[in-house]
Design an enzyme around this catalytic site. Structure first.
Site, short mmCIF file in Angstrom:
data_model
loop_
_atom_site.label_atom_id
_atom_site.label_comp_id
_atom_site.label_asym_id
_atom_site.label_seq_id
_atom_site.Cartn_x
_atom_site.Cartn_y
_atom_site.Cartn_z
N LYS A 1 0.84 -1.20 0.00
CA LYS A 1 0.00 0.00 0.00
C LYS A 1 0.88 1.25 0.00
CE LYS A 1 -1.69 1.66 4.04
NZ LYS A 1 -1.36 3.07 4.30
N ASN A 2 1.91 1.26 0.84
CA ASN A 2 2.70 2.48 1.03
C ASN A 2 3.70 2.72 -0.09
OD1 ASN A 2 1.20 2.93 3.23
ND2 ASN A 2 2.75 2.29 4.71
N ARG B 1 -4.05 9.92 4.47
CA ARG B 1 -2.93 10.79 4.79
C ARG B 1 -2.13 11.11 3.55
NH1 ARG B 1 0.30 14.03 8.10
NH2 ARG B 1 2.46 13.67 7.57
N CYS C 1 -5.26 7.82 9.35
CA CYS C 1 -5.46 7.23 10.69
C CYS C 1 -5.04 8.23 11.77
CB CYS C 1 -4.60 5.97 10.85
SG CYS C 1 -5.34 4.57 10.02
N ARG D 1 -0.53 14.73 13.00
CA ARG D 1 0.30 14.32 11.84
C ARG D 1 0.57 15.58 11.02
NH1 ARG D 1 -1.69 8.67 9.49
NH2 ARG D 1 0.47 8.58 8.79
N PRO D 2 1.50 16.40 11.55
CA PRO D 2 1.80 17.67 10.87
C PRO D 2 2.39 17.44 9.48
CG PRO D 2 3.38 17.23 12.63
CD PRO D 2 2.32 16.18 12.73
N ILE D 3 2.33 18.48 8.68
CA ILE D 3 2.92 18.40 7.33
C ILE D 3 3.97 19.50 7.15
CG2 ILE D 3 0.94 17.26 6.21
CD1 ILE D 3 0.02 20.03 5.25
N ASP D 4 4.48 19.99 8.28
CA ASP D 4 5.46 21.10 8.20
C ASP D 4 6.67 20.77 7.35
OD1 ASP D 4 5.78 19.27 10.41
OD2 ASP D 4 7.52 20.44 10.97
N LEU D 5 7.14 19.52 7.43
CA LEU D 5 8.34 19.15 6.65
C LEU D 5 8.02 19.13 5.15
CD1 LEU D 5 9.75 16.30 8.92
CD2 LEU D 5 10.48 18.68 8.81
N ASP E 1 4.72 0.45 11.88
CA ASP E 1 3.49 -0.20 11.39
C ASP E 1 3.38 -1.65 11.85
OD1 ASP E 1 3.41 1.50 8.14
OD2 ASP E 1 3.01 2.16 10.19
N ILE F 1 7.79 6.74 16.90
CA ILE F 1 7.46 7.47 15.67
C ILE F 1 6.17 8.28 15.82
CG2 ILE F 1 6.99 7.26 13.19
CD1 ILE F 1 9.82 6.44 13.90
N ARG G 1 -8.46 -0.53 4.37
CA ARG G 1 -7.59 0.51 3.81
C ARG G 1 -6.24 -0.08 3.42
NH1 ARG G 1 -7.34 5.84 7.15
NH2 ARG G 1 -5.95 6.14 5.40
C1 EPZ Z 1 4.18 6.84 6.24
O1 EPZ Z 1 3.40 7.85 6.86
C2 EPZ Z 1 3.28 5.63 6.14
N1 EPZ Z 1 2.10 5.95 5.33
C3 EPZ Z 1 2.83 5.20 7.54
O2 EPZ Z 1 2.07 4.02 7.42
C4 EPZ Z 1 4.08 4.89 8.37
O3 EPZ Z 1 3.68 4.57 9.69
C5 EPZ Z 1 5.00 6.11 8.39
O4 EPZ Z 1 5.32 6.50 7.03
C6 EPZ Z 1 6.30 5.85 9.13
O5 EPZ Z 1 6.96 4.79 8.55
C7 EPZ Z 1 2.24 5.95 3.97
O6 EPZ Z 1 3.30 5.70 3.43
C8 EPZ Z 1 1.00 6.27 3.20
P1 EPZ Z 1 6.22 10.19 8.36
P2 EPZ Z 1 3.93 9.36 6.91
O7 EPZ Z 1 6.09 11.45 7.59
O8 EPZ Z 1 4.62 9.69 5.65
C9 EPZ Z 1 6.19 13.36 11.85
C10 EPZ Z 1 0.18 2.64 7.66
O9 EPZ Z 1 -0.33 2.09 8.64
N2 EPZ Z 1 6.11 14.35 10.78
O10 EPZ Z 1 7.47 9.39 8.24
O11 EPZ Z 1 2.82 10.22 7.36
C11 EPZ Z 1 4.88 12.60 11.99
O12 EPZ Z 1 3.98 13.32 12.82
C12 EPZ Z 1 0.67 4.07 7.78
O13 EPZ Z 1 0.36 2.10 6.54
C13 EPZ Z 1 6.22 15.70 11.10
O14 EPZ Z 1 6.38 16.07 12.25
O15 EPZ Z 1 5.00 9.23 8.08
C14 EPZ Z 1 5.29 11.30 12.62
O16 EPZ Z 1 5.40 11.48 14.02
C15 EPZ Z 1 0.44 4.64 9.16
N3 EPZ Z 1 6.11 16.63 10.10
C16 EPZ Z 1 6.69 11.07 12.04
O17 EPZ Z 1 7.12 12.33 11.53
C17 EPZ Z 1 5.92 16.27 8.79
O18 EPZ Z 1 5.85 17.17 7.92
C18 EPZ Z 1 6.69 10.04 10.92
O19 EPZ Z 1 5.92 10.56 9.90
C19 EPZ Z 1 5.82 14.89 8.48
C20 EPZ Z 1 5.93 13.96 9.49
#
Ligand code: EPZ
Length: 417
Positions: free
Chosen positions: A22-23, A92, A116, A121-125, A306, A328, A398
């Site tokens: 999926k990811n 997301r 979920c 789940r910020p998107i600042d980065l 995950d 995480i 999902r």
């Molecule tokens: C991806 O989510 C996966 N989803 C998630 O899988 C997975 O748990 C996660 O990566 C970590 O491996 C998809 O690929 C669709 P991150 P993503 O950005 O990209 C923080 C599942 O069950 N963060 O690596 O959202 C965030 O809050 C899902 O299949 C910021 O602070 O994960 C989190 O604490 C759940 N600012 C950490 O980083 C940002 O701009 C990891 O987030 C982005 C992220």
């Protein structure tokens, strides 16, 4: 919405094929906007999150055809740059369309993504990185407006956290930016490498995917291609957990061993025997599991967040204490309350969950709260005495393609009602 009814206590056997990731599929489908013509994706899992991606692509004007696990996307008719809130809220990873639309049509009008509830789940980065590539972003009334009046320009981007989604957004946008982009502290997940492989086959120039530093030389023209989606390592870990809690021997087809390097030792510590023959894995689990020791979730290649919930189902019936440290996400223990209804002995203190294995779990009505948590409840129910009902399969669908059918084919008694 449907429910799952699971009669626990059965020993499983036989072979299951692991679905496509999926990811990996979700960011790759967004990236297909960059290709002038048709891309064909093989091994694409049939999931509600993939259906959501197809809805977004069609809304944007792409032609999408689905035939079983083969998905064809033609982006030559891509016409608009906005994704309405109901579609953005579906998952997301809809935020990935920011980079894909900026690179393909030069602008994007989105809202904040859904997904979920694992804590904020910020998107600042994502936003700061796209700004570094030349995007101008305004946030108003929950809308996110992205413009690149001077086009996208390569840049050096150092991520404060190796965010998977932010790394993917940068790779997609930078693939068509003018000049070179260097990402340091990039996410190293296999899904990043799969995305880069697809884009390179379309004409991109991405080096270092899977490493901490990724270098992208912008290119102008991209042509659709054929691409096979990698297998889903989290689904593999989930089916391994099903074997472990039922003391069964099963074979999983379509597994990449290196993607599970941080997961296999946990099962071996619990007493399981895991063997590989090319893309097939045989896992043989003991009747009585031992504890899994200490499991701390970290970015890849460490233990994946995950897989935390499915392996907690294993720890719940393993002899001794297993300690989880979830590093995480802030709130990824919603399944603990449900496990306790089955008779599990788990205490949560902040990001730590302390699991004291019990001899037996007993069925109870359960509520699914998120994607991986609901899969973990199904795994725990396989070992619980009696019939466990899990209310709603909405989260499960999902990320898991027909998990009820997969488990039934392995000999479990699982009914979707
Ligand atoms: C991806 O989510 C996966 N989803 C998630 O899988 C997975 O748990 C996660 O990566 C970590 O491996 C998809 O690929 C669709 P991150 P993503 O950005 O990209 C923080 C599942 O069950 N963060 O690596 O959202 C965030 O809050 C899902 O299949 C910021 O602070 O994960 C989190 O604490 C759940 N600012 C950490 O980083 C940002 O701009 C990891 O987030 C982005 C992220």
């Amino acid at each position: 919405m449907s429910k799952l009814l699971i009669d626990g206590g059965r020993v499983l056997g036989g072979e299951a094929k692991v679905q496509g990731s999926k990811n990996s599929a979700l960011p790759i489908l967004a990236a297909s906007l960059l290709a002038k013509n048709e891309s064909v994706f093989f091994g694409c899992p049939r999931l509600s999150d993939v259906d959501s991606s197809v809805k977004i692509l069609r809304y944007l004007g792409c032609k999408v055809a689905q035939d079983g696990h083969t998905l064809t996307v033609n982006s030559s008719t891509l016409g608009i740059d906005d994704i309405p809130e109901p579609l953005m809220r579906l998952m997301r990873s809809s935020i990935i369309y920011a980079g894909a639309l900026l690179a393909s049509v030069g602008s994007a009008r989105l809202t904040f993504p859904g997904g979920c509830e694992l804590g904020p789940r910020p998107i600042d980065l994502h936003l700061s990185s796209l700004k570094k590539l030349g995007a101008e972003i305004t946030e108003r009334h929950g809308e996110l407006i992205f413009k690149a009046p001077k086009g996208l320009k390569g840049s050096k981007i150092s991520l404060s956290f190796p965010s998977v989604g932010a790394t993917e957004n940068i790779i997609i946008a930078a693939s068509k930016a003018k000049g070179t982009t260097i990402i340091t502290n990039a996410a190293r997940e296999p899904e990043i490498t799969d995305l880069a492989d697809y884009l390179n086959s379309c004409g991109a120039h991405i080096e270092g995917a899977g490493e901490g530093t990724i270098v992208i030389e912008g290119r102008e023209h991209f042509y659709g291609c054929c691409h096979s989606i990698i297998p889903d390592r989290i689904v593999a870990a989930t089916l391994m957990s099903a074997s472990a809690v039922t003391g069964s021997e099963i074979i999983l087809d379509s597994v990449i061993k290196s993607h599970l390097d941080a997961i296999i030792p946990c099962f071996e510590q619990a007493g399981c025997d895991v063997k590989f023959d090319k893309q097939k894995m045989k896992i043989n689990s003991p009747k009585r599991l031992k504890s899994l020791g200490l499991i701390r979730t970290t970015p890849y290649p460490g233990f994946p967040t995950d897989a935390q919930a499915p392996l907690m189902a294993v720890a719940a019936v393993g002899e001794g204490i297993t300690v989880f440290s979830e590093n995480i996400f802030e709130s990824r223990y919603k399944h603990v309350g449900e496990f306790i209804r089955l008779g599990a002995d788990i205490k949560v203190e902040g990001k730590v969950a302390l699991v004291q294995g019990v001899k037996k779990l007993y069925s109870a009505p359960l509520c699914a709260k998120d994607l991986r948590g609901s899969a973990a409840l199904a795994v725990a129910a396989l070992s619980a005495e009696g019939t466990t009902e899990i209310d709603t399969t909405e989260y499960l669908e999902r990320g898991y393609e027909e998990l009820d059918v997969v488990l039934s084919n392995l000999g479990a008694s699982v009914k979707k009602i």
